[in-house]
Design an enzyme around this catalytic site. Structure first.
Site, PDB file in Angstrom:
ATOM      1  N   LEU A 197       0.860  -1.188   0.000  1.00 48.36           N
ATOM      2  CA  LEU A 197       0.000   0.000   0.000  1.00 48.36           C
ATOM      3  C   LEU A 197       0.882   1.220   0.000  1.00 48.36           C
ATOM      4  O   LEU A 197       1.609   1.468   0.936  1.00 48.36           O
ATOM      5  CB  LEU A 197      -0.930   0.026   1.208  1.00 48.36           C
ATOM      6  CG  LEU A 197      -0.792  -1.038   2.274  1.00 48.36           C
ATOM      7  CD1 LEU A 197      -1.003  -0.429   3.620  1.00 48.36           C
ATOM      8  CD2 LEU A 197      -1.792  -2.118   1.986  1.00 48.36           C
ATOM      9  N   ASP A 198       0.822   1.968  -1.053  1.00 45.65           N
ATOM     10  CA  ASP A 198       1.721   3.100  -1.201  1.00 45.65           C
ATOM     11  C   ASP A 198       0.916   4.310  -1.652  1.00 45.65           C
ATOM     12  O   ASP A 198       0.015   4.176  -2.475  1.00 45.65           O
ATOM     13  CB  ASP A 198       2.788   2.733  -2.259  1.00 45.65           C
ATOM     14  CG  ASP A 198       4.008   3.610  -2.150  1.00 45.65           C
ATOM     15  OD1 ASP A 198       4.050   4.464  -1.252  1.00 45.65           O
ATOM     16  OD2 ASP A 198       4.931   3.440  -2.972  1.00 45.65           O
ATOM     17  N   GLY A 199       1.256   5.472  -1.117  1.00 46.93           N
ATOM     18  CA  GLY A 199       0.650   6.705  -1.610  1.00 46.93           C
ATOM     19  C   GLY A 199      -0.226   7.440  -0.610  1.00 46.93           C
ATOM     20  O   GLY A 199      -0.823   8.460  -0.951  1.00 46.93           O
TER      21      GLY A 199
END
Ligand SMILES: *[C@@H]1O[C@H](CO)[C@@H](O)[C@H](O)[C@H]1NC(C)=O
Ligand SMILES: *[C@@H]1O[C@H](CO)[C@@H](O)[C@H](O)[C@H]1NC(C)=O
Length: 303
Positions: free
Chosen positions: A79-81
């Site tokens: 999970l990035d951002g």
């Protein structure tokens, strides 16, 4: 004239018979009921039914072709951002992480509802300790909050929880909750949520090597007997029936594995959508699965 009425009524009945189940299913998954989503969903379900039929025909000898067309058994997510999502909206970092956590729970629920039974989340990497203390504390508080609030759901849906990673730096209160969740769900067999906290792929491989070396030193295992299977049993993903992910999704456009599953993702399909994690909703998720199935069809020939 009578014949016309008859034909029209038959056509309407058929349409109703097709559309009502689709509406019910999409409601259950809380997928937005757009025409595009319905079509996607029909495609997914149809290919799953195909697989089941073919498997039933000749159980025991599942061909490569069938395997390729299935939904992934194990989906891993980086999970990035969250931070960029918050920045774009002029919000604080913690609000980005909160939105990310809500999204994470929704997506995990969608996964299980669709029949993907193993989901692993790269929730906190070893490198993340280097972030500002406030942010780290906020993330740990989020883990506690959601582990606590989702416990009833894990139980009612019979989801086994496993936390992998180096536990030395995790606070006593979070450790207590983790142990409690693992203990309460350890007998569930079908669905499995793996949460990686302070996990690093290299660390995992190293600890497996150390354990094998220790066993060899103590005469519990012969060096000649060490093979891929033996190695796999030493990795932290040995907690799962499907230790190797079929599909890895990393949001926000970064195209790196960043020390997540290294050994385990040798044959994993890698999907890098441009959306930031809190924006990765049901529609984006269905798109990822459709991509996976097409990918499997085209590039499935691998050893
Ligand atoms: C786990 O983390 C601690 C604290 O950073 C570190 O000292 C230890 O070496 C790590 N464990 C392993 C097996 O690498
Ligand atoms: C899985 O690996 C851990 C070490 O990472 C070990 O303690 C445990 O016994 C292993 N479990 C199985 C079923 O092999």
């Amino acid at each position: 004239m009578e014949q016309m009425v008859y034909i029209v009524s038959v056509v309407f009945t058929c349409l109703a018979l097709l559309i009502i189940p689709v509406i019910i299913i999409t409601r259950r998954l809380s997928v937005h009921l757009s025409f595009k989503n319905i079509l996607r969903f029909i495609k997914l379900v149809a290919s799953q039914l195909d697989d089941e039929e073919e498997n039933n025909e000749e159980s025991g000898t599942i061909g490569e072709e069938d395997k390729r067309r299935r939904l992934p058994k194990h989906v891993a997510i980086i999970l990035d951002g969250n931070r960029r999502w918050a920045e774009k909206r002029g919000l604080g970092t913690s609000e980005g992480h909160q939105a990310g956590a809500r999204r994470l729970i929704e997506n995990a629920k969608d996964c299980f509802a669709m029949g993907i039974n193993t989901v692993s989340l790269f929730a906190f990497s070893t490198e993340n300790w280097a972030r500002p203390e406030d942010e780290v504390n906020g993330l740990m508080a989020l883990f506690e909050k959601h582990l606590r609030s989702e416990m009833a759901f894990f139980r009612s849906d019979k989801i086994k929880i496993s936390v992998i990673g180096n536990r030395t730096k995790i606070s006593q209160s979070l450790l207590g909750l983790i142990t409690e969740a693992e203990e309460a769900t350890k007998n569930y067999e079908e669905k499995h949520l793996i949460i990686a906290i302070d996990y690093s792929g290299r660390f995992d491989i190293l600890q497996a090597c150390k354990s094998l070396a220790e066993k060899a030193k103590n005469g519990l295992i012969q060096v000649e007997d060490i093979d891929e299977d033996v190695m796999e049993k030493e990795l932290m993903t040995n907690c799962s029936e499907f230790p190797n992910p079929d599909l890895l999704i990393r949001t926000s456009g970064e195209q790196r594995i960043s020390n997540f599953f290294l050994w385990q993702s040798a044959y994993t399909e890698l999907y890098f959508p441009n959306v930031l994690w809190p924006d990765f909703g049901e529609a984006e998720y269905l798109e990822a699965l459709t991509w996976y199935q097409q990918r499997q069809r085209r590039f499935g020939l691998r050893v």
